[in-house]
Each structure stands twice: as structure tokens, then as C-alpha cells.
Motif scaffolding. Structure first.
Motif, PDB file in Angstrom:
ATOM      1  N   GLN A 301    -113.053  13.040 -30.771  1.00  0.00           N
ATOM      2  CA  GLN A 301    -113.045  11.608 -31.125  1.00  0.00           C
ATOM      3  C   GLN A 301    -112.125  11.416 -32.341  1.00  0.00           C
ATOM      4  O   GLN A 301    -112.568  11.212 -33.460  1.00  0.00           O
ATOM      5  CB  GLN A 301    -114.476  11.122 -31.437  1.00  0.00           C
ATOM      6  CG  GLN A 301    -115.560  11.679 -30.520  1.00  0.00           C
ATOM      7  CD  GLN A 301    -115.375  11.314 -29.067  1.00  0.00           C
ATOM      8  OE1 GLN A 301    -114.479  10.561 -28.732  1.00  0.00           O
ATOM      9  NE2 GLN A 301    -116.201  11.861 -28.193  1.00  0.00           N
ATOM     10  N   GLU A 321    -112.564  -1.314 -32.741  1.00  0.00           N
ATOM     11  CA  GLU A 321    -112.994  -0.969 -31.384  1.00  0.00           C
ATOM     12  C   GLU A 321    -112.244   0.286 -30.944  1.00  0.00           C
ATOM     13  O   GLU A 321    -111.011   0.317 -31.000  1.00  0.00           O
ATOM     14  CB  GLU A 321    -112.736  -2.122 -30.416  1.00  0.00           C
ATOM     15  CG  GLU A 321    -113.613  -3.335 -30.681  1.00  0.00           C
ATOM     16  CD  GLU A 321    -113.439  -4.417 -29.635  1.00  0.00           C
ATOM     17  OE1 GLU A 321    -112.696  -4.176 -28.656  1.00  0.00           O
ATOM     18  OE2 GLU A 321    -114.031  -5.492 -29.785  1.00  0.00           O
ATOM     19  N   VAL A 323    -112.006   3.523 -28.013  1.00  0.00           N
ATOM     20  CA  VAL A 323    -112.341   4.005 -26.667  1.00  0.00           C
ATOM     21  C   VAL A 323    -112.599   5.508 -26.745  1.00  0.00           C
ATOM     22  O   VAL A 323    -111.730   6.264 -27.189  1.00  0.00           O
ATOM     23  CB  VAL A 323    -111.217   3.710 -25.659  1.00  0.00           C
ATOM     24  CG1 VAL A 323    -111.564   4.300 -24.283  1.00  0.00           C
ATOM     25  CG2 VAL A 323    -110.974   2.204 -25.554  1.00  0.00           C
ATOM     26  N   HIS A 325    -113.270   8.914 -24.643  1.00  0.00           N
ATOM     27  CA  HIS A 325    -113.062   9.451 -23.291  1.00  0.00           C
ATOM     28  C   HIS A 325    -113.976  10.633 -22.994  1.00  0.00           C
ATOM     29  O   HIS A 325    -114.011  11.112 -21.852  1.00  0.00           O
ATOM     30  CB  HIS A 325    -111.604   9.877 -23.116  1.00  0.00           C
ATOM     31  CG  HIS A 325    -110.641   8.735 -23.266  1.00  0.00           C
ATOM     32  ND1 HIS A 325    -110.413   7.823 -22.263  1.00  0.00           N
ATOM     33  CD2 HIS A 325    -109.875   8.344 -24.320  1.00  0.00           C
ATOM     34  CE1 HIS A 325    -109.530   6.929 -22.675  1.00  0.00           C
ATOM     35  NE2 HIS A 325    -109.186   7.219 -23.915  1.00  0.00           N
ATOM     36  N   GLU A 329    -116.211   7.802 -20.467  1.00  0.00           N
ATOM     37  CA  GLU A 329    -115.384   6.735 -21.046  1.00  0.00           C
ATOM     38  C   GLU A 329    -116.268   5.588 -21.505  1.00  0.00           C
ATOM     39  O   GLU A 329    -117.053   5.024 -20.737  1.00  0.00           O
ATOM     40  CB  GLU A 329    -114.383   6.238 -19.999  1.00  0.00           C
ATOM     41  CG  GLU A 329    -113.380   5.258 -20.595  1.00  0.00           C
ATOM     42  CD  GLU A 329    -112.218   4.987 -19.675  1.00  0.00           C
ATOM     43  OE1 GLU A 329    -111.601   3.918 -19.787  1.00  0.00           O
ATOM     44  OE2 GLU A 329    -111.930   5.859 -18.815  1.00  0.00           O
ATOM     45  N   ARG A 330    -116.143   5.249 -22.786  1.00  0.00           N
ATOM     46  CA  ARG A 330    -116.908   4.153 -23.391  1.00  0.00           C
ATOM     47  C   ARG A 330    -116.020   3.407 -24.367  1.00  0.00           C
ATOM     48  O   ARG A 330    -115.144   3.998 -24.997  1.00  0.00           O
ATOM     49  CB  ARG A 330    -118.117   4.678 -24.173  1.00  0.00           C
ATOM     50  CG  ARG A 330    -119.304   5.120 -23.361  1.00  0.00           C
ATOM     51  CD  ARG A 330    -120.490   5.354 -24.295  1.00  0.00           C
ATOM     52  NE  ARG A 330    -121.692   5.741 -23.598  1.00  0.00           N
ATOM     53  CZ  ARG A 330    -122.060   6.982 -23.368  1.00  0.00           C
ATOM     54  NH1 ARG A 330    -121.277   7.964 -23.781  1.00  0.00           N
ATOM     55  NH2 ARG A 330    -123.172   7.259 -22.725  1.00  0.00           N
ATOM     56  N   MET A 331    -116.307   2.118 -24.521  1.00  0.00           N
ATOM     57  CA  MET A 331    -115.667   1.349 -25.587  1.00  0.00           C
ATOM     58  C   MET A 331    -116.734   1.051 -26.629  1.00  0.00           C
ATOM     59  O   MET A 331    -117.792   0.491 -26.315  1.00  0.00           O
ATOM     60  CB  MET A 331    -115.070   0.053 -25.032  1.00  0.00           C
ATOM     61  CG  MET A 331    -114.435  -0.801 -26.115  1.00  0.00           C
ATOM     62  SD  MET A 331    -113.466  -2.166 -25.460  1.00  0.00           S
ATOM     63  CE  MET A 331    -111.996  -1.304 -24.945  1.00  0.00           C
ATOM     64  N   ASP A 333    -117.777  -0.439 -30.556  1.00  0.00           N
ATOM     65  CA  ASP A 333    -117.479  -1.227 -31.745  1.00  0.00           C
ATOM     66  C   ASP A 333    -118.042  -0.457 -32.934  1.00  0.00           C
ATOM     67  O   ASP A 333    -119.265  -0.293 -33.056  1.00  0.00           O
ATOM     68  CB  ASP A 333    -118.123  -2.608 -31.617  1.00  0.00           C
ATOM     69  CG  ASP A 333    -117.790  -3.496 -32.812  1.00  0.00           C
ATOM     70  OD1 ASP A 333    -116.808  -3.195 -33.518  1.00  0.00           O
ATOM     71  OD2 ASP A 333    -118.525  -4.473 -33.054  1.00  0.00           O
ATOM     72  N   ASP A 355    -122.220   0.223 -28.332  1.00  0.00           N
ATOM     73  CA  ASP A 355    -121.580   0.383 -27.023  1.00  0.00           C
ATOM     74  C   ASP A 355    -121.311  -0.998 -26.428  1.00  0.00           C
ATOM     75  O   ASP A 355    -122.235  -1.724 -26.061  1.00  0.00           O
ATOM     76  CB  ASP A 355    -122.487   1.192 -26.095  1.00  0.00           C
ATOM     77  CG  ASP A 355    -121.774   1.578 -24.801  1.00  0.00           C
ATOM     78  OD1 ASP A 355    -120.655   1.085 -24.581  1.00  0.00           O
ATOM     79  OD2 ASP A 355    -122.339   2.364 -24.017  1.00  0.00           O
ATOM     80  N   THR A 357    -119.125  -1.360 -23.851  1.00  0.00           N
ATOM     81  CA  THR A 357    -118.465  -1.113 -22.568  1.00  0.00           C
ATOM     82  C   THR A 357    -118.882  -2.144 -21.535  1.00  0.00           C
ATOM     83  O   THR A 357    -118.038  -2.716 -20.831  1.00  0.00           O
ATOM     84  CB  THR A 357    -118.808   0.297 -22.063  1.00  0.00           C
ATOM     85  OG1 THR A 357    -118.531   1.254 -23.094  1.00  0.00           O
ATOM     86  CG2 THR A 357    -118.005   0.644 -20.823  1.00  0.00           C
ATOM     87  N   ARG A 360    -117.406  -5.639 -22.307  1.00  0.00           N
ATOM     88  CA  ARG A 360    -115.988  -5.743 -21.959  1.00  0.00           C
ATOM     89  C   ARG A 360    -115.793  -5.699 -20.444  1.00  0.00           C
ATOM     90  O   ARG A 360    -114.928  -6.387 -19.910  1.00  0.00           O
ATOM     91  CB  ARG A 360    -115.211  -4.595 -22.613  1.00  0.00           C
ATOM     92  CG  ARG A 360    -115.161  -4.679 -24.125  1.00  0.00           C
ATOM     93  CD  ARG A 360    -114.344  -5.895 -24.562  1.00  0.00           C
ATOM     94  NE  ARG A 360    -114.277  -6.001 -26.020  1.00  0.00           N
ATOM     95  CZ  ARG A 360    -115.052  -6.786 -26.738  1.00  0.00           C
ATOM     96  NH1 ARG A 360    -115.970  -7.544 -26.131  1.00  0.00           N
ATOM     97  NH2 ARG A 360    -114.930  -6.835 -28.054  1.00  0.00           N
ATOM     98  N   ARG A 361    -116.631  -4.910 -19.758  1.00  0.00           N
ATOM     99  CA  ARG A 361    -116.515  -4.854 -18.303  1.00  0.00           C
ATOM    100  C   ARG A 361    -116.882  -6.209 -17.698  1.00  0.00           C
ATOM    101  O   ARG A 361    -116.216  -6.687 -16.768  1.00  0.00           O
ATOM    102  CB  ARG A 361    -117.424  -3.767 -17.743  1.00  0.00           C
ATOM    103  CG  ARG A 361    -117.260  -3.572 -16.236  1.00  0.00           C
ATOM    104  CD  ARG A 361    -118.247  -2.569 -15.670  1.00  0.00           C
ATOM    105  NE  ARG A 361    -118.031  -1.246 -16.230  1.00  0.00           N
ATOM    106  CZ  ARG A 361    -118.911  -0.591 -16.963  1.00  0.00           C
ATOM    107  NH1 ARG A 361    -120.076  -1.145 -17.219  1.00  0.00           N
ATOM    108  NH2 ARG A 361    -118.634   0.600 -17.439  1.00  0.00           N
TER     109      ARG A 361
END
Length: 598
Positions: A301, A321, A323, A325, A329-331, A333, A355, A357, A360-361
Motif C-alpha cells: 500500500q 482517496e 485505491v 489492489h 481492489e478497494r477504494m 477514503d 471503504d 468502494t 463509488r460503484r
């Protein structure tokens, strides 16, 4: 006085233990010598009896292929339980019941060398492949027509060793009992004087080791009793304070472990001193791997590492923010905040990870949905508008052209109507505003009725509809919505099957116990086609709204791209699951599992 008495007690125990050990060793030694002598005599007697009774002419006549000695060795080994070996007069092994013969050039076995003088030869040794020592007894022998040589009997000393260990264990147990009795007597002698002080010492050590429940029970009223009472009061006070601290710590740990956000605390030296369960999941490391280590250990990371380093340098809150991997895979904050425990006392960095993710999805899906709806609506409207303008421009004078254009306008209007209907239907299903009317559905009759509805569409492509449904299979479902599920899947199967192909529907009860075929709680519905199949990369997105594998073909066939999404939501409303398996060029299988009772 106290140390001397204890030293004297230990010396007393030592000498008693030493004398018992010496007696035990002597007893075991004498016993073992006796057992070895008995084993030697037994083997010698067996060997002498064998040499006195064996008929070598008979043995020679019944030998096969020159294996007289090996066969005789095996025969005698079975009778006596010993290892039997025959040697010639030069000490070369002629036959061995164990299947092994001494290689040439390694010299005579010691027992054979001793037997050359005419007396029995005895030797004890451990063979390389054996677990215990073996006693060998060898004697000279005449083999009749086969000449002269030696016969050797061998027997493992493993039972003897086991017996020796058993007796040694009994003697050891007796020694332990004697030492315990001796220690008890010595203890009782010193207890009256040293007991209270020893109790206080033990309790003091237990308090040092954070056992604040420890108490001293001293009935004395003298100075020692008063000291014990003071230690008890101190322990009670410490126990109360530690209970308060542990309760606060437990509440804090429970809050941290149950937070959906990840929390990482880095001290001012850059070492990770705290992280909760969510942080472990985000970072892909366990707390055991990271606690006490520098934050740079999280090499996978890099963005997080750089943010913490920047926060250390600037000593002001940072947000970004990032990402991740790994491990998936997560986004996230991420908030990095410097910590202070007092004025101008820098304590380190607190990192909080949220989290986002799914958020955003959902934003991406909403954006894609709006774009797809706009595109899907624009296509038929543009067609209707274009052909209407063409007719208004003078093409209406040609009846054939007019009819063709009006048919196109009608088809596009129908497509637009289906699209709007599917959008409204999907919206109601997703918002749980579709009331389901559950009733028992007999699956065999139900599937036959669906096939009758789809027969015309299947006949256009020459597709054969096949059903494999057991009699008397029932489920509780909304029949209209269940029909919508199967019609959508069958329509897809017909669309993407080759002309002249086949489409198969199977309904099977899922049995928890094969011995009770009438007791099942779930039913599996499988819709199998043998068409073009779905690429592996498209399988995870097959149930998304407006997602098409073959976009050009889907639009030509009149599909809206919402059918499978509607199917998935209807299955979930029935508290069921749906999954897809496909291989490109081999076909596709949709598998639905529904509960029997709602």
C-alpha cells in the motif's frame, strides 16, 4: 535460620533420593543381567534341540531350486519366532529368514567367530535397520550332504527393553512417592514458622503479575497478621482500579473491532501500535504481523505509506482517496491525523480508513444507468422521428415504402414501450414495491405451460424444448413472477442458440438426506442452452442493467438489456439465488435455487 532450615531439608531429600536411585539402578541392573542370561539360555536350548532333531537329508530332498537353507530358515523362524540364519564353514550366509545376507568381505559376525572354537557363540548388537538390539546365538552344525557350517538363532531384545522400562517406571514412581512424602514432612516442619511469610511473598508476586484477586488468609493478630491485612487492602484497591481500566479497554476494543472503518495508530517512532479488524482486512496483514513494526512494512500500500510519511513531515491532517489492489481492489477514503497527548506533546499518527468502494460503484452504476437509459431511449425515438420526417417529406406517395416505414415506426414504438415497461418494472422490483402473491406451484405442469407459450418462438429457429421435471415437485412462489423468470431465461436461450439446437429445463429437489427423498427444503431449477456461450470476462457482469455481451445482436433481436437484471431481482425477492456457468461455444447454464416454503 530460614535459609539454613530449607538447605537442610533439601539435603535430606537429596540423600534419600540418591540412595533410592542407587538401589533402583542396582536392582534394574541385576534384573536385566538375569533376563539376558535367561534369554541366552533359551535361545541356546532351542538351537541345540533343533540341531538334535533336524533331518538334513529330508530337508535337502524337499528343497526347490537350491533354496534349501532359505526355505528351512523361514520354516524354523515361523515355528520358533526367532531369526534363523545358516552359514557355511567360512562364515558366508547360506540362508536367512529375514531375507538379508551379509555381504562378502565384511568379516565374520562375532558370534560365528566365537562358534568356530566349537562352543556356542553369543553376541548382542543393534542391526542398522532394527529398532532394538538383537541377541544372536550360533553353534557349529553338520548339514548332511550339504557339508558343515553354523546355525544361528537371533531374537530381538525389544520385549526385554520394554520390561526393563516398565520396571524402571515403577521404581521411578516409587521414588517420586517417597520424595513427596519426604517433602511433605519437611514442609510441615517449616510451615508453622515460615508459612505466613511465604503466603505474603506469593501474594506479593501474584500482585506483581497483575493477579489482583490474590488475598492472604492469616488468622494471626500480631505484626505479621497486620502486614497481611494491609497487603489485602492494597490488593482490593488495585483490583477495583484495574477492573475499571479493563472495562474501559474492553469497551474501546469492542468498538474498534466492530467498526466498519479501519483504524491504525502509529507512534512517533513510526511503529504500528494499534489496528482493528477492519484495518487488517483492508491492509491484508494480521495484527500479529504489523504490531510493533514500522508502518513502511505495508509495502503493498504505497499510497498509504506516502500519506503517513507526509503527515509525519507536515504534522497536519491529511485526507485522500486511495485505491488498494491487495488483498482485493478497494477504494478507501483515508484520514491521517497527528495525535497529541498534551500541549506540544506529539504522540504519533492516527489513520482512519473508510471503504467507499460500494458508494463509488453505485455512483458509477447510476451514471451508467442514466447514460444507458438515455442512449436506449434515443435510438428508437431517433428512428421514429427519422422515418416520420421521411414520410412527411413525400415518401408517403409510395404505398410500399409507406407501409415499410410505418412497420419500422411501429416496431421501434413497441421496442420503446418494452424498454419503458422494463425500466418501470425493474424500478418497482428494486424498490421492493412489487407485492408477491405466494401459492403452491406444481413444477411439472408449470414448465409444460411455459413450453407451450414459448413453442412458437422456438419453432421459428427449429429449437427443441426439453424438460426433466420429477412428478409432484412443488414450491411456494408467485406464479406470475416465476413465469416471468423462466420466460426471460428461455427467451435468452432461444435468442443465443443455434438454429436447430435444443434448450433444456431441469427441476430437481435438493435433498439434505438421501434416505428421505420426500423431505427437501430447496429446489434447483436449471435452464441449459447449447448456443454461443458467454466469454469468461463477461460472466461477473451478466446481471447488470443494460449489460450486453453481443450488443449488436441484442439490439437486432429486440432485447432491452434488462431481462437478466429483472430475473436476478425476482429470484432474490423469492429468497433464492441464481448463478451462471458458461463456456464459449458450448452453451450457458443458469442455475436457480429457491426455498420450498416462503
Amino acid at each position: 535460620m530460614l535459609k539454613f532450615r530449607h538447605r537442610l531439608t533439601l539435603i535430606f531429600i537429596f540423600f534419600i533420593g540418591l540412595s533410592n536411585i542407587a538401589a533402583g539402578i542396582f536392582t534394574i541392573s541385576v534384573m536385566r543381567d538375569s533376563q539376558i542370561h535367561a534369554l541366552e539360555e533359551g535361545l541356546g536350548e532351542q538351537l541345540e534341540m533343533y540341531l538334535a532333531t533336524v533331518d538334513w537329508d529330508y530337508v535337502s530332498e524337499n528343497s526347490v531350486g537350491g533354496e534349501m537353507f532359505r526355505r528351512e530358515a523361514i520354516r524354523m523362524a515361523r515355528k520358533t519366532g526367532a531369526r534363523v540364519t545358516f552359514f557355511d564353514e567360512d562364515g558366508v550366509a547360506l540362508g536367512d529368514s529375514g531375507g538379508a545376507e551379509a555381504p562378502a568381505g565384511e568379516g565374520l559376525p562375532p558370534e560365528i567367530a566365537r562358534a568356530k572354537g566349537g562352543a556356542p557363540g553369543v553376541h548382542i548388537r543393534r542391526e542398522p535397520s532394527a529398532e532394538a538390539q538383537t541377541m544372536y546365538v550360533a553353534m557349529p552344525a553338520s548339514f548332511g550332504k550339504a557339508g558343515v557350517g553354523y546355525v544361528r538363532f537371533g531374537e530381538s531384545m525389544q520385549p526385554l527393553d520394554a520390561e526393563t522400562r516398565r520396571i524402571a517406571s515403577y521404581l521411578g514412581l516409587g521414588l517420586i512417592v517417597i520424595l513427596m512424602v519426604t517433602a511433605l514432612i519437611a514442609y510441615r516442619m517449616s510451615l508453622s514458622l515460615t508459612g505466613p511469610i511465604e503466603k505474603m511473598t506469593r501474594v506479593a508476586y501474584q500482585i506483581t503479575n497483575m493477579n489482583y484477586r490474590a488475598r492472604i488468609a492469616i488468622p494471626n493478630k500480631d505484626e505479621i497478621g497486620q502486614l497481611g491485612h494491609a497487603i489485602n487492602k492494597m490488593s482490593e484497591s488495585l483490583q477495583y482500579q484495574m477492573n475499571q481500566i479493563q472495562e474501559d479497554e474492553s469497551r474501546l476494543k469492542s468498538v474498534l473491532d466492530n467498526m466498519t472503518s479501519g483504524v491504525v495508530m502509529v507512534d512517533r517512532e513510526g511503529k504500528i501500535v494499534l489496528l482493528n479488524r477492519s484495518a487488517e482486512e483492508f491492509l491484508g496483514f494480521s495484527s500479529g504481523e504489523l504490531l510493533g513494526q514500522r508502518y513502511t512494512l505495508t509495502k503493498t500500500q504505497q499510497e498509504l505509506t506516502r500519506m503517513i510519511a507526509e503527515c509525519f513531515q507536515r504534522r497536519e491532517p491529511l485526507r485522500g482517496e486511495v485505491v488498494f489492489h491487495y488483498p482485493e481492489e478497494r477504494m478507501l477514503d483515508i484520514h491521517a491525523v497527528p495525535m497529541t497527548i498534551a500541549e506540544d506533546a506529539y504522540a504519533g499518527i492516527l489513520v482512519v480508513m473508510h471503504d467507499i468502494t460500494a458508494i463509488r460503484r453505485l455512483e458509477r452504476m447510476r451514471s451508467e444507468f442514466v447514460a444507458n437509459v438515455s442512449h436506449e431511449l434515443k435510438t428508437p425515438i431517433a428512428a421514429v422521428k427519422g422515418f416520420a420526417e421521411t414520410l412527411l417529406g413525400g415518401a408517403a406517395s409510395d404505398p410500399a415504402t409507406t407501409k415499410s416505414f410505418l412497420q419500422i415506426i411501429y416496431d421501434e414504438s413497441e421496442r420503446l414501450n418494452r424498454l419503458i415497461g422494463d425500466i418501470l418494472d425493474l424500478s418497482k422490483i428494486e424498490s421492493k414495491r412489487v407485492p408477491l402473491q405466494f401459492s403452491p406451484v406444481e413444477m411439472k405442469t408449470f414448465v409444460e405451460r411455459i413450453f407451450h407459450m414459448m413453442a412458437t418462438e422456438a419453432k421459428k429457429k427449429g429449437i427443441t424444448l426439453e424438460a426433466a421435471v420429477d412428478q409432484d415437485v412443488y414450491i411456494e412462489a408467485d406464479e406470475d413472477r416465476l413465469q416471468q423468470i423462466l420466460v426471460n431465461l428461455l427467451s435468452n436461450g432461444i435468442t443465443y442458440s443455434h438454429d436447430g439446437g435444443r434448450l433444456r429445463v431441469m427441476v430437481d429437489p435438493i435433498l439434505e438426506d438421501a434416505a428421505r427423498p420426500d423431505e427437501y427444503e430447496r429446489v434447483r431449477i436449471t435452464v441449459q442452452d447449447y448456443g454461443v456461450g458467454i466469454p469468461k470476462k463477461d460472466l461477473p457482469r451478466i446481471f447488470e442493467r443494460f449489460y450486453r455481451v453481443d450488443k449488436a445482436r441484442s439490439r437486432v433481436s429486440g432485447g432491452t438489456g434488462l431481462g437478466l437484471s429483472i430475473v436476478k431481482h425476482l429470484v432474490e425477492l423469492h429468497k433464492g439465488t441464481i448463478r451462471v456457468e458458461s463456456e464459449l461455444g458450448m452453451g450457458t447454464r443458469f442455475i436457480i435455487e429457491l426455498p420450498v416454503l416462503q
